[in-house]
Structure formats: C-alpha cells, structure tokens
Design a protein around this motif. Structure first.
Motif, PDB file in Angstrom:
ATOM      1  N   VAL A 342     -40.998  22.063  32.683  1.00 20.53           N
ATOM      2  CA  VAL A 342     -41.768  20.998  33.343  1.00 20.53           C
ATOM      3  C   VAL A 342     -42.699  20.329  32.320  1.00 20.53           C
ATOM      4  O   VAL A 342     -42.875  19.109  32.331  1.00 20.53           O
ATOM      5  N   ALA A 343     -43.264  21.127  31.428  1.00 19.95           N
ATOM      6  CA  ALA A 343     -44.140  20.558  30.387  1.00 19.95           C
ATOM      7  C   ALA A 343     -43.369  19.509  29.574  1.00 19.95           C
ATOM      8  O   ALA A 343     -43.891  18.426  29.281  1.00 19.95           O
ATOM      9  N   LEU A 344     -42.122  19.818  29.237  1.00 20.83           N
ATOM     10  CA  LEU A 344     -41.302  18.862  28.484  1.00 20.83           C
ATOM     11  C   LEU A 344     -41.083  17.572  29.259  1.00 20.83           C
ATOM     12  O   LEU A 344     -41.171  16.479  28.713  1.00 20.83           O
ATOM     13  N   PHE A 345     -40.786  17.717  30.533  1.00 20.54           N
ATOM     14  CA  PHE A 345     -40.470  16.553  31.363  1.00 20.54           C
ATOM     15  C   PHE A 345     -41.690  15.716  31.740  1.00 20.54           C
ATOM     16  O   PHE A 345     -41.550  14.610  32.231  1.00 20.54           O
ATOM     17  N   THR A 346     -42.897  16.280  31.567  1.00 16.96           N
ATOM     18  CA  THR A 346     -44.090  15.526  31.967  1.00 16.96           C
ATOM     19  C   THR A 346     -44.933  15.082  30.765  1.00 16.96           C
ATOM     20  O   THR A 346     -45.926  14.391  30.944  1.00 16.96           O
ATOM     21  N   GLY A 347     -44.556  15.498  29.562  1.00 20.90           N
ATOM     22  CA  GLY A 347     -45.344  15.105  28.393  1.00 20.90           C
ATOM     23  C   GLY A 347     -46.608  15.934  28.232  1.00 20.90           C
ATOM     24  O   GLY A 347     -47.608  15.485  27.702  1.00 20.90           O
ATOM     25  N   ILE A 452     -42.526   8.513  25.573  1.00 17.98           N
ATOM     26  CA  ILE A 452     -42.228   9.884  25.158  1.00 17.98           C
ATOM     27  C   ILE A 452     -41.363  10.595  26.201  1.00 17.98           C
ATOM     28  O   ILE A 452     -40.366  11.243  25.871  1.00 17.98           O
ATOM     29  N   VAL A 453     -41.759  10.449  27.465  1.00 22.74           N
ATOM     30  CA  VAL A 453     -41.027  11.142  28.523  1.00 22.74           C
ATOM     31  C   VAL A 453     -39.592  10.615  28.611  1.00 22.74           C
ATOM     32  O   VAL A 453     -38.640  11.389  28.777  1.00 22.74           O
ATOM     33  N   LYS A 454     -39.430   9.295  28.443  1.00 26.43           N
ATOM     34  CA  LYS A 454     -38.074   8.721  28.476  1.00 26.43           C
ATOM     35  C   LYS A 454     -37.215   9.336  27.377  1.00 26.43           C
ATOM     36  O   LYS A 454     -36.072   9.727  27.604  1.00 26.43           O
TER      37      LYS A 454
END
Ligand code: ATP
Ligand code: MG
Length: 461
Positions: A342-347, A452-454
């Motif tokens: 989730v950290a990766l997907f939310t920045g 970043i998230v994209k």
C-alpha cells in the motif's frame, strides 16, 4: 571511570492497581544499566499476560532477567538504551518540543552540556505519561509526588499558556511567556517523537469535532465523553500534509487494516489532525508500545541507524523476535507485507522503523495499528521509494518481480504475492483522483505525488 558522570533514574509504570516502580537505572557515557524491582517482577508474573503489561523492552523480559542487571553498550549514534532514545523529541533545530525543552534547560541554574547531558535532562523533564507505558523520573520521591498530585498537571485548553506557546512557535510569532510560566506549562507535559509538531490531549468523542481539547486522561467535560488523542499540527513548509495523511488513513480503513479513529479539523486557523491513541486501554491504562527501531537496535549490537536493515531482513528479524515473545509471526509478516505494498501505491516513502511498532508486553505482542501513513513523496526532499531499503536484484526483474520475490521472506508464495499486488492495485485505482480532489494541498505537491504514483503503478503492472 569518573563517577560524577553517572546518571541515575527510576522507571515507573501505571497499572490497574496504581503506580508501580519497575526499575532502577544508571547511565554512563559507556552504558545503560537497569534492573527490575522485586515488586514489579511479582506483579508482572501474576498480571502481565492479563493486562498487557510488559518490561522496559520486549528484549528485556522481566521473567527472564528477574533482578539481574540488563546492560546496553552505548554507541555514538545511539548513546542511550534505544527504548529511551525513541522517547526523546527528534534531534533537529526545527523540532518545536526540543526547542522548548532546550529553552527551559538553558534557563536553569545548571544548564546541561549539549549532547547526551541535554538529552538526559529532556528525558527527565518530559518522559512520563507519554506514548507507551514507561515513566522516567530522577528519583522515587519525584515519581511519588507526580502520581500523588495529578491536579498539578496543567489544565489544557486553547486559552492555556501551553497552547499559545505552541501556536507562536508554529506560526513563528512571539508569545511573551516568562521562564517560570514556560516551565509550568511544559514541565508536566509529555513529549512525542517524530517530525510533525504534536501534543497529547483529550478531545470530545463526537463526529463533528470543533477543535475543543483538554488535558490527556480527561474522561468527560459537561457530560460529553472525551478520548485521548495525538494532536498533530500542520507546520509551515508542509501545507497539506495532514489532509493527505487523513486520506491515507481512510484508504487503509477501506482496505480493512486496523486504523485508529481520526478527526481532521482546524484550531485557531491551524490545520490539525487528531488520532485516537491505541496505547491506552479503555480505562485509560498505558499499553506497552515499542518501535521496530528500538527492538532491532537492542537486539543487534551492530545496528546504528534506520538504514541498517532492509525489507527482506526485517521479515527475518520479526521471526527471530517470535522466539522470545508470544506473537503470531506469520500474521505480523503478512500484515507488514501488505502495508509495504500500500505504501508503494500511495507514495508513502516514509515507512521507517519508528513508523512501525509492537503493541503489548512479551506475553502477548501484536503489530500496532496503522499510523503516520502520510504520502511524504509529495515533497521532493522526501521522495524515496522506501525508507527501509529494498535490495533490488536486476536479475530477478523489475519492481514488480522484486516485490513478488520479497513476499517469500514474509511467507507468501509468488502466486499469493501476485494476487495481493493486483488486488491492492485495483482497490487503490481511484487514489489519484482523490488526491486531485483534495482541498488545502498545494498544486505542486499534488502534481509530484500523482506523477510518482502513476509511475509506480506502471512498474507494478
Ligand atoms: N494513534 C496512536 N496511538 C499511540 N501512539 C501513536 C499513535 N500515532 C502515533 N503514535 C506514536 O507517536 C509517534 C509520532 O507520531 P507520527 O509518526 O504520526 O508523527 P510524525 O511526526 O509524522 O513522524 P515522522 O517523523 O515519522 O514523520 C509515533 O512514532 C508513535 O510512536
Ligand atoms: Mg512518524
């Protein structure tokens, strides 16, 4: 060894049956040493499991050590027992709490030297009734006086000197408080670590909180129930951070993580986020809470900093802790791996070792609920993928393949890891839109975060 450099303190805690002395402690420039009291060992043996009580660290179990001394060898970067280090306000100029405590100490009759001496005095001034269950005092007399005179602890309201001073520090204005008043206001006030200014208060347990607050531990005001919270105050330079943190707390809730109740509001024109404390029981007794940083640094004599581990090794460190503490290793590893995704997907590049904690004593440990999931990558100076390094192996593949491989350490098969990544991708697919729609977050930060998230979403496909 020069005896005069030895520092003494006592550690107490508050149990259901009243305040209880846990240990005597000595700190020298070379070591921290402490030993548990007989009363505490007996109490812990009888009630430890039932009341989630615990010793000074998960790695210093009272039933194992009994009255034998626990010794920690000081390092340059971690001069005090790590469990105590994480009770200190961060060592940087902009930390409001450190600034205020240093100011109080500078005005005292014998101002401490910078460094360990100052840290020590800040600890004695502020480390009681803070996060977790340890209260530190210079001696037993001071401890008893503190517990016997609860009314001496300042009565907090938005009119109190304490609040006015915090406000002045945040807004960079001058608030004319004299030195005695400063000590009166801040002496009895616990501090909390971390970068964002924050205070511990109680607020009305209502849906539409209007910014009223009272001293921590307040149960009721005018027939309205109060809850203990951490109140984070948005500092200059980080506009929007609390709005973004609230969005990420909400998102974690939707993904079925355990998330404390929270309230986003404004007080005196300042943005604030109140988060219900999970280190207090329903009756208000403290529950032990220890960060990963503290546990890893106590358990490993080579450990120097947050970066002295990596995401794979973190999983093994948890498995090792499971040998001395009663915990469901697999469940904790699973939950952590999901949080990393989730950290990766939310920045959120800021999932460091103080943003992860264990809750409860060694007889029953679990992972603390989600806290501080702010997507700090929205600020270019915090734009790193992971605060704890991921050892990237090009032979394994790209980001997606490396994350899948990482899953093995957290007891997930590659197939399970794949479906987790895909599931979380699906469930966070409107995150970008939600960031776009937020009020109160500067456009440039939104833009950076979205970019970043994209990119990460592409790499995780
Ligand atoms: N709901 C909570 N209940 C109990 N303790 C909490 C809670 N939320 C945070 N804490 C404790 O307070 C500390 C500071 O909170 P938090 O991490 O939210 O602040 P921060 O200033 O954003 O930190 P950072 O320096 O990581 O940006 C945490 O490390 C944790 O020990
Ligand atoms: Mg934090």
């Amino acid at each position: 060894m020069v005896l005069s450099t030895d520092k003494h303190a006592v550690i107490w805690t508050r149990t259901k049956d009243g305040p209880l002395k846990m240990a005597d402690m000595i700190v020298t420039p070379k070591q921290t040493r402490f030993s548990y009291t007989k009363e505490f060992i007996e109490y812990d043996a009888e009630y430890g499991a039932k009341y989630l009580a615990g010793g000074v660290s998960l790695l210093a179990p009272p039933q194992q050590y009994k009255t034998e001394q626990v010794t920690y060898l000081a390092k340059d970067s971690i001069p005090l027992y790590p469990r105590l280090m994480s009770m200190l306000p961060a060592r940087n100029e902009t930390n409001i709490q450190r600034r205020l405590y240093t100011r109080i100490l500078e005005k005292s009759d014998l101002p401490p030297k910078p460094g360990l001496d100052t840290d020590w005095e800040i600890l004695l001034l502020s480390a009681h009734n803070g996060i977790g269950h340890l209260d530190i005092f210079r001696d037993d007399r001071i401890a008893e006086n503190y517990y016997n005179n609860p009314e001496q602890r300042n009565l907090l309201t938005s009119r109190s000197a304490y609040w006015k001073q915090i406000q002045a520090e945040i807004q960079n204005t001058v608030y004319d408080i004299d030195d005695d008043e400063l000590l009166d206001a801040f002496g009895p006030t616990p501090s909390v670590g971390g970068m964002i200014p924050k205070i511990l208060v109680a607020i009305p347990d209502v849906k539409n909180w209007q910014g009223e607050f009272a001293s921590p531990g307040t149960k009721e005001v005018d027939d309205v129930g109060y809850v203990d919270v951490i109140l984070k105050i948005e500092p200059i330079g980080y506009e929007g951070v609390l709005t973004l943190e609230a969005l990420c707390l909400e998102l974690h809730q939707e993904l079925d993580f355990e998330v404390p109740q929270f309230w986003l509001s404004e007080i005196d024109g300042m943005r604030v986020l109140a988060i219900k404390r999970f280190d207090r029981s329903g009756e208000g007794y403290p529950i032990p809470m220890e960060s990963f940083y503290s546990v890893f640094a106590i358990g490993d004599k080579y450990f120097q900093s947050n970066a002295d581990t990596d995401l794979e090794e973190m999983a093994y460190r948890i498995a090792r802790l499971g040998k001395v503490a009663n915990m469901d290793v697999r469940a904790i590893q699973h939950e952590l791996y999901k949080r990393l995704i989730v950290a990766l997907f939310t920045g959120n590049g800021d999932l460091h070792l103080e943003n992860l904690s264990f809750l409860g004593g060694a007889e029953h440990v679990k992972l603390a609920p989600v806290y501080d999931p702010a997507p700090m990558r929205a600020w270019s100076r915090h734009n790193t993928r992971f605060a704890i390094p991921l050892i990237f192996d090009d032979e394994v593949g790209g980001l997606r393949e490396n994350i899948i491989k990482l899953g093995e350490a957290y007891q997930y098969t590659n197939k399970q890891a794949v479906s987790l990544i895909d599931e979380i991708a699906e469930k966070t697919k409107d995150y970008i839109k939600r960031v776009e729609a937020l009020n109160g977050v500067p456009e440039q930060n939104k833009k950076l975060l979205i970019e970043i998230v994209k990119k990460e979403r592409e790499l995780l496909k």
